[in-house]
Design a protein around this motif. Sequence first.
Motif, PDB file in Angstrom:
ATOM      1  N   TRP A  39       4.966  11.953 -19.986  1.00 34.61           N
ATOM      2  CA  TRP A  39       5.844  11.243 -20.895  1.00 34.61           C
ATOM      3  C   TRP A  39       6.408  12.159 -21.971  1.00 34.61           C
ATOM      4  O   TRP A  39       5.711  13.038 -22.489  1.00 34.61           O
ATOM      5  CB  TRP A  39       5.056  10.117 -21.583  1.00 34.61           C
ATOM      6  CG  TRP A  39       4.543   9.096 -20.640  1.00 34.61           C
ATOM      7  CD1 TRP A  39       3.343   9.111 -19.978  1.00 34.61           C
ATOM      8  CD2 TRP A  39       5.204   7.902 -20.226  1.00 34.61           C
ATOM      9  NE1 TRP A  39       3.227   7.994 -19.189  1.00 34.61           N
ATOM     10  CE2 TRP A  39       4.356   7.237 -19.324  1.00 34.61           C
ATOM     11  CE3 TRP A  39       6.438   7.316 -20.537  1.00 34.61           C
ATOM     12  CZ2 TRP A  39       4.697   6.021 -18.733  1.00 34.61           C
ATOM     13  CZ3 TRP A  39       6.767   6.109 -19.956  1.00 34.61           C
ATOM     14  CH2 TRP A  39       5.912   5.472 -19.060  1.00 34.61           C
ATOM     15  N   PHE A  40       7.652  11.907 -22.288  1.00 32.35           N
ATOM     16  CA  PHE A  40       8.322  12.485 -23.448  1.00 32.35           C
ATOM     17  C   PHE A  40       8.838  11.324 -24.282  1.00 32.35           C
ATOM     18  O   PHE A  40       8.893  10.191 -23.815  1.00 32.35           O
ATOM     19  CB  PHE A  40       9.495  13.374 -23.020  1.00 32.35           C
ATOM     20  CG  PHE A  40       9.083  14.661 -22.357  1.00 32.35           C
ATOM     21  CD1 PHE A  40       8.635  14.666 -21.045  1.00 32.35           C
ATOM     22  CD2 PHE A  40       9.143  15.863 -23.045  1.00 32.35           C
ATOM     23  CE1 PHE A  40       8.252  15.853 -20.425  1.00 32.35           C
ATOM     24  CE2 PHE A  40       8.771  17.053 -22.434  1.00 32.35           C
ATOM     25  CZ  PHE A  40       8.324  17.041 -21.115  1.00 32.35           C
ATOM     26  N   ARG A  48      14.009  15.581 -28.128  1.00 37.59           N
ATOM     27  CA  ARG A  48      13.002  15.025 -27.242  1.00 37.59           C
ATOM     28  C   ARG A  48      11.685  15.788 -27.429  1.00 37.59           C
ATOM     29  O   ARG A  48      11.678  17.017 -27.519  1.00 37.59           O
ATOM     30  CB  ARG A  48      13.480  15.120 -25.792  1.00 37.59           C
ATOM     31  CG  ARG A  48      12.622  14.360 -24.808  1.00 37.59           C
ATOM     32  CD  ARG A  48      13.286  14.240 -23.467  1.00 37.59           C
ATOM     33  NE  ARG A  48      14.450  13.349 -23.523  1.00 37.59           N
ATOM     34  CZ  ARG A  48      15.094  12.909 -22.452  1.00 37.59           C
ATOM     35  NH1 ARG A  48      14.707  13.278 -21.247  1.00 37.59           N
ATOM     36  NH2 ARG A  48      16.142  12.114 -22.585  1.00 37.59           N
ATOM     37  N   GLU A  49      10.582  15.035 -27.473  1.00 35.36           N
ATOM     38  CA  GLU A  49       9.273  15.599 -27.793  1.00 35.36           C
ATOM     39  C   GLU A  49       8.298  15.320 -26.652  1.00 35.36           C
ATOM     40  O   GLU A  49       8.236  14.196 -26.136  1.00 35.36           O
ATOM     41  CB  GLU A  49       8.762  14.955 -29.087  1.00 35.36           C
ATOM     42  CG  GLU A  49       7.359  15.313 -29.488  1.00 35.36           C
ATOM     43  CD  GLU A  49       6.828  14.456 -30.629  1.00 35.36           C
ATOM     44  OE1 GLU A  49       5.854  14.875 -31.264  1.00 35.36           O
ATOM     45  OE2 GLU A  49       7.382  13.369 -30.880  1.00 35.36           O
ATOM     46  N   PHE A  50       7.512  16.316 -26.292  1.00 42.50           N
ATOM     47  CA  PHE A  50       6.478  16.136 -25.279  1.00 42.50           C
ATOM     48  C   PHE A  50       5.364  15.251 -25.834  1.00 42.50           C
ATOM     49  O   PHE A  50       4.889  15.466 -26.957  1.00 42.50           O
ATOM     50  CB  PHE A  50       5.912  17.481 -24.856  1.00 42.50           C
ATOM     51  CG  PHE A  50       4.694  17.378 -23.981  1.00 42.50           C
ATOM     52  CD1 PHE A  50       3.434  17.681 -24.483  1.00 42.50           C
ATOM     53  CD2 PHE A  50       4.806  16.962 -22.669  1.00 42.50           C
ATOM     54  CE1 PHE A  50       2.313  17.585 -23.692  1.00 42.50           C
ATOM     55  CE2 PHE A  50       3.686  16.848 -21.866  1.00 42.50           C
ATOM     56  CZ  PHE A  50       2.432  17.159 -22.386  1.00 42.50           C
ATOM     57  N   ALA A  53       0.899  14.580 -20.358  1.00 39.74           N
ATOM     58  CA  ALA A  53       1.123  14.771 -18.930  1.00 39.74           C
ATOM     59  C   ALA A  53      -0.215  14.883 -18.216  1.00 39.74           C
ATOM     60  O   ALA A  53      -1.234  15.225 -18.829  1.00 39.74           O
ATOM     61  CB  ALA A  53       1.961  16.022 -18.665  1.00 39.74           C
ATOM     62  N   GLY A  63       0.620  16.240 -26.615  1.00 40.23           N
ATOM     63  CA  GLY A  63       1.301  16.803 -27.767  1.00 40.23           C
ATOM     64  C   GLY A  63       0.427  16.650 -29.003  1.00 40.23           C
ATOM     65  O   GLY A  63      -0.385  15.725 -29.090  1.00 40.23           O
ATOM     66  N   TRP A 108       5.795  23.380 -15.752  1.00 43.42           N
ATOM     67  CA  TRP A 108       6.113  22.075 -15.200  1.00 43.42           C
ATOM     68  C   TRP A 108       7.627  21.922 -15.099  1.00 43.42           C
ATOM     69  O   TRP A 108       8.324  21.952 -16.103  1.00 43.42           O
ATOM     70  CB  TRP A 108       5.533  20.990 -16.112  1.00 43.42           C
ATOM     71  CG  TRP A 108       5.795  19.587 -15.647  1.00 43.42           C
ATOM     72  CD1 TRP A 108       6.106  19.180 -14.388  1.00 43.42           C
ATOM     73  CD2 TRP A 108       5.764  18.423 -16.467  1.00 43.42           C
ATOM     74  NE1 TRP A 108       6.265  17.825 -14.360  1.00 43.42           N
ATOM     75  CE2 TRP A 108       6.063  17.317 -15.610  1.00 43.42           C
ATOM     76  CE3 TRP A 108       5.513  18.167 -17.807  1.00 43.42           C
ATOM     77  CZ2 TRP A 108       6.101  16.008 -16.075  1.00 43.42           C
ATOM     78  CZ3 TRP A 108       5.552  16.869 -18.266  1.00 43.42           C
ATOM     79  CH2 TRP A 108       5.852  15.804 -17.403  1.00 43.42           C
ATOM     80  N   GLN A 110      10.280  19.397 -14.639  1.00 44.90           N
ATOM     81  CA  GLN A 110      10.491  17.939 -14.668  1.00 44.90           C
ATOM     82  C   GLN A 110      11.755  17.596 -13.875  1.00 44.90           C
ATOM     83  O   GLN A 110      12.850  17.531 -14.429  1.00 44.90           O
ATOM     84  CB  GLN A 110      10.612  17.427 -16.098  1.00 44.90           C
ATOM     85  CG  GLN A 110       9.379  17.714 -16.947  1.00 44.90           C
ATOM     86  CD  GLN A 110       9.617  18.805 -17.960  1.00 44.90           C
ATOM     87  OE1 GLN A 110      10.735  18.970 -18.452  1.00 44.90           O
ATOM     88  NE2 GLN A 110       8.602  19.568 -18.270  1.00 44.90           N
ATOM     89  N   TRP A 113      13.444  11.930 -13.894  1.00 46.78           N
ATOM     90  CA  TRP A 113      13.313  11.262 -15.192  1.00 46.78           C
ATOM     91  C   TRP A 113      13.551   9.765 -15.031  1.00 46.78           C
ATOM     92  O   TRP A 113      14.384   9.338 -14.222  1.00 46.78           O
ATOM     93  CB  TRP A 113      14.335  11.807 -16.183  1.00 46.78           C
ATOM     94  CG  TRP A 113      14.040  13.198 -16.637  1.00 46.78           C
ATOM     95  CD1 TRP A 113      14.430  14.357 -16.044  1.00 46.78           C
ATOM     96  CD2 TRP A 113      13.265  13.570 -17.780  1.00 46.78           C
ATOM     97  NE1 TRP A 113      13.947  15.441 -16.745  1.00 46.78           N
ATOM     98  CE2 TRP A 113      13.237  14.981 -17.824  1.00 46.78           C
ATOM     99  CE3 TRP A 113      12.594  12.863 -18.786  1.00 46.78           C
ATOM    100  CZ2 TRP A 113      12.567  15.697 -18.823  1.00 46.78           C
ATOM    101  CZ3 TRP A 113      11.929  13.565 -19.780  1.00 46.78           C
ATOM    102  CH2 TRP A 113      11.912  14.963 -19.793  1.00 46.78           C
TER     103      TRP A 113
END
Length: 123
Positions: A39-40, A48-50, A53, A63, A108, A110, A113
């Motif tokens: 997820w972000f 956008r922030e981590f 996972a 995070g 990773w 991604q 999405w």
Amino acid sequence: QVQLIESGGGLVQAGNSLRLSCLASGRSSSTVSINTMGWFRQAPGKEREFVAAITWGVDTYYGDSVKGRFTISGDNAKNTVYLQMSSLKPEDTAVYYCAAGETKAGTWDQKFWGQGTQVTVSS
């Protein structure tokens, strides 16, 4: 074709909990390797922030802003990942995006999405 289907967002008061789910539809028949889902999030006016996972059979990652409050888990056979969010704060308010792809050599990719699900935490 893999599609990520998110659910579970909504409005919640600060201090309460919420659980997000993400299903990787089509993963079983896809030729693209997926060993990591996560997820972000993105709040208005911010990058956008981590968030978190999971690499199946390897480890989970978080995070800094959510460590100790959020827990990621999943069912590899069901192609589903969950994000249990506890002790929610107003600053957790954001659109949460599910992502999936392959992790190789610690990186990773991604590749897929989701559309995003809104989480709003009121004070």
